[in-house]
Design a protein around this motif. Sequence first.
Motif, PDB file in Angstrom:
ATOM      1  N   ASN A   1       0.872  -1.090   0.024  1.00 52.43           N
ATOM      2  CA  ASN A   1       0.103  -0.053   0.059  1.00 52.43           C
ATOM      3  C   ASN A   1       0.721   1.302   0.051  1.00 52.43           C
ATOM      4  O   ASN A   1       0.495   2.348  -0.306  1.00 52.43           O
ATOM      5  N   THR A   2       2.168   1.117   0.628  1.00 49.29           N
ATOM      6  CA  THR A   2       3.051   2.336   0.364  1.00 49.29           C
ATOM      7  C   THR A   2       3.296   2.718  -1.141  1.00 49.29           C
ATOM      8  O   THR A   2       3.576   3.985  -1.329  1.00 49.29           O
ATOM      9  N   TYR A   3       3.213   1.795  -1.944  1.00 48.65           N
ATOM     10  CA  TYR A   3       3.603   2.293  -3.197  1.00 48.65           C
ATOM     11  C   TYR A   3       2.490   2.187  -4.242  1.00 48.65           C
ATOM     12  O   TYR A   3       2.585   2.491  -5.587  1.00 48.65           O
ATOM     13  N   ALA A   4       1.392   1.375  -3.958  1.00 47.88           N
ATOM     14  CA  ALA A   4       0.197   1.242  -4.856  1.00 47.88           C
ATOM     15  C   ALA A   4      -1.114   1.088  -4.257  1.00 47.88           C
ATOM     16  O   ALA A   4      -1.293   0.833  -2.872  1.00 47.88           O
ATOM     17  N   SER A   5      -1.981   1.058  -4.938  1.00 48.42           N
ATOM     18  CA  SER A   5      -3.433   0.840  -4.431  1.00 48.42           C
ATOM     19  C   SER A   5      -4.036  -0.025  -5.350  1.00 48.42           C
ATOM     20  O   SER A   5      -3.669  -0.709  -6.388  1.00 48.42           O
ATOM     21  N   ASN A   6      -5.410  -0.297  -4.988  1.00 51.67           N
ATOM     22  CA  ASN A   6      -6.053  -1.660  -5.948  1.00 51.67           C
ATOM     23  C   ASN A   6      -5.577  -3.068  -6.059  1.00 51.67           C
ATOM     24  O   ASN A   6      -5.554  -3.386  -6.979  1.00 51.67           O
TER      25      ASN A   6
ATOM     26  N   VAL B   1      -0.968  -7.576  -7.940  1.00 54.71           N
ATOM     27  CA  VAL B   1      -0.656  -6.585  -8.740  1.00 54.71           C
ATOM     28  C   VAL B   1      -1.413  -5.420  -8.094  1.00 54.71           C
ATOM     29  O   VAL B   1      -2.233  -5.727  -7.520  1.00 54.71           O
ATOM     30  N   GLY B   2      -1.001  -4.267  -8.256  1.00 53.20           N
ATOM     31  CA  GLY B   2      -1.504  -3.077  -7.884  1.00 53.20           C
ATOM     32  C   GLY B   2      -1.359  -1.641  -8.769  1.00 53.20           C
ATOM     33  O   GLY B   2      -0.088  -2.077  -9.430  1.00 53.20           O
TER      34      GLY B   2
END
Length: 170
Positions: A74-79, A93-94
């Motif tokens: 979550n630090t680098y990506a969402s969903n 994958v995010g």
Amino acid sequence: MISFRLLIISASIALLPLLSNLSASAQNNLQKIELKVYSTNEQKQTCPDTVIVTEKPRPYQEGSFTTDGSVNLNTYASNISVLTSNNFSVTWVGKLKPRYAKCVGSAGMTKVDGQDYSGNINYLRMHFVKGKVYFILDLAGGFDPNDYPLVVLNNSLKNGNPAWTWGGSD
């Protein structure tokens, strides 16, 4: 006789905190695994330098061993979601957050608890491509003491982050 009992009791009281600390230390065997990010971008700041993964072996169970792991993606990506999975591999994958959206690169294991990683398989990897991040747990090529393959026992999302359990026989 009384002084001998007093000596034993005093020694026991003095050693109790030490034994408690050793027991707690043995149970807190959380490993921090560092994945170094290798960027193809000229401006390296579009990618994180490293990503930290945590794994913790479960207490010994006769006949097998098990390790739980997670990464704060979550630090680098969402969903974040599971893209593919089978008995030996899982890929999450995010969508990269704006700060990292232009990152193009890959990451692999370089350190475990601050020491250079010298394992046989690089079973934790990442790809940063086209605005997405792929986090891969791949046990292919890994084997247990009985020459059976290492297997993924569980994959999930915990608080929106990849979480897994892998293991083998002993």
